[in-house]
Design an enzyme around this catalytic site. Structure first.
Site, PDB file in Angstrom:
ATOM      1  N   LYS A  96       0.976  -1.216  -0.004  1.00  0.00           N
ATOM      2  CA  LYS A  96      -0.012   0.025  -0.093  1.00  0.00           C
ATOM      3  C   LYS A  96       0.940   1.196   0.113  1.00  0.00           C
ATOM      4  O   LYS A  96       0.588   2.161  -0.849  1.00  0.00           O
ATOM      5  CB  LYS A  96      -0.970  -0.072   1.098  1.00  0.00           C
ATOM      6  CG  LYS A  96      -2.091  -1.152   0.986  1.00  0.00           C
ATOM      7  CD  LYS A  96      -2.972  -0.982   2.193  1.00  0.00           C
ATOM      8  CE  LYS A  96      -4.270  -1.920   1.989  1.00  0.00           C
ATOM      9  NZ  LYS A  96      -5.231  -1.955   3.294  1.00  0.00           N
ATOM     10  N   CYS A 118     -13.770  -3.494  10.673  1.00  0.00           N
ATOM     11  CA  CYS A 118     -14.273  -3.453   9.240  1.00  0.00           C
ATOM     12  C   CYS A 118     -14.320  -4.832   8.778  1.00  0.00           C
ATOM     13  O   CYS A 118     -15.172  -5.223   7.815  1.00  0.00           O
ATOM     14  CB  CYS A 118     -13.661  -2.686   8.546  1.00  0.00           C
ATOM     15  SG  CYS A 118     -13.224  -0.980   9.056  1.00  0.00           S
TER      16      CYS A 118
END
Length: 342
Positions: A80, A182
């Site tokens: 990322k 999440c």
């Protein structure tokens, strides 16, 4: 200056504030949903330098809300931090971007903040291990930081000024924490956007020299339930807090208060032993109820619970230890731990 003309026209920032923003260095930990939103906004705003640290790579499930990434990044499983830097440099080539693919530790962060002149620390992490380390680093080196988190349709943010506001450890003695993530209950992108908006607004105030305008209240909301709370937490500052009180000891920078990991000899498994101060004292029953409510099948006896997720079996013991079976990769084990139990 035409690039930032609409920002300099905003009177509280102006030309001087824009110049100040362009001279500042921000440390952003995490390049997920909050991280990509914060990074893009600050790079577009003309921050001088941004250092981004993240240990993970881009997955398909990230694309729903992590705005810097595209399908190519997920297909190639790009780290990322690397993918974020590539995109950010296309947005604003004037900003210096330092991207590091790493798992943040107390020693690493302490050395980095000591060597670099950071003006602000931004929280975009997914676990309280790193947040508590950030909290102690902020207090030790006198650098403000902005806490932020979101799950489902809920979000929260708070700006912490060393020596002035309560620190995160002060708040956690009073503010209850849920166990949802999440990965277990999902998240909608507007919740991410709302937290990012609060964090970036506070960041711009600090970076442009308008600290007096910062919000000293803890802000939380639930977009689905149409709830918004702004809580005055000044009275929660604890003079006996070991992170920010009169006798600071920075407990989360000490080895004994950090999560320990070990690959078990002769077994395709990793043991994770969370710091006692982070375990929260949750009972096995409470963990079982939480996982069951999220549709995860759980096996249990009086001594442990076990469950299967993502091709791995996790076994949690009453003393807080967790065994992650099916991998010898510590990074993978920690990711699963924080997703479902952290």
């Amino acid at each position: 200056m035409d690039r930032y003309s609409r920002q300099t026209l905003f009177a509280p920032i102006g030309v001087d504030g824009q110049k100040s923003i362009g001279e500042k260095h921000v440390l952003l930990i995490g390049a997920g949903a909050l991280g990509t939103g914060n990074a893009e906004a600050l790079v577009r705003a003309g921050v001088g330098k941004i250092t981004i640290i993240d240990r993970d790579y881009v997955e398909w499930s990230n694309l729903q809300r992590q705005q810097l990434y595209c399908e190519k990044d997920a297909h190639e499983k790009l780290p990322k931090a690397v993918a974020a830097k590539e995109r950010l440099q296309l947005i604003n080539s004037e900003v210096e971007i330092n991207a590091q693919v790493a798992d943040v530790t107390a020693d690493m962060l302490d050395a980095l903040v000591k060597d670099e002149c950071f003006d602000l620390l931004l929280d975009a992490t997914d676990n309280f291990d790193i947040r508590m380390i950030m909290n102690d680093i902020s207090q030790k080196h006198g650098v403000p930081w902005i806490y932020g988190a979101c799950v489902g349709s809920y979000g929260i943010s708070f700006t912490i000024f060393p020596g002035e506001t309560p620190c995160l450890q002060c708040l956690l003695k009073t503010v209850p924490l849920g166990g949802a993530t999440c990965d277990t209950v999902g998240i909608i992108a507007p919740a991410v956007g709302m937290v990012v908006a609060h964090q970036v607004a506070e960041a711009l105030k600090i970076l442009s020299g308008n600290v007096k305008d910062c919000n000293r209240k803890l802000v939380s909301f639930d977009l689905w339930k149409n709830q918004y709370v702004s809580l005055n937490v000044a009275g929660l500052k604890n003079l006996e807090c070991l992170s920010c009180g009169e006798n600071k000891a920075y407990p989360f920078l000490s080895f004994e208060n950090q999560t320990k990991t070990a690959v078990l000899c002769g077994r395709d498994s990793v043991q994770i032993r969370p710091a006692e101060t982070l375990s929260g004292g949750r009972s096995l029953r409470a963990i079982k109820e939480l996982l069951t409510s999220q549709g995860i099948g759980v096996e249990a006896n009086p001594y442990l619970i076990s469950f299967q997720v993502e091709g791995h079996r996790l076994v949690a013991f009453q003393d807080g230890r967790v065994l992650v079976h099916g991998t010898k990769e510590i990074a993978r084990a920690k990711t699963l731990y924080h997703r479902y139990l952290g």
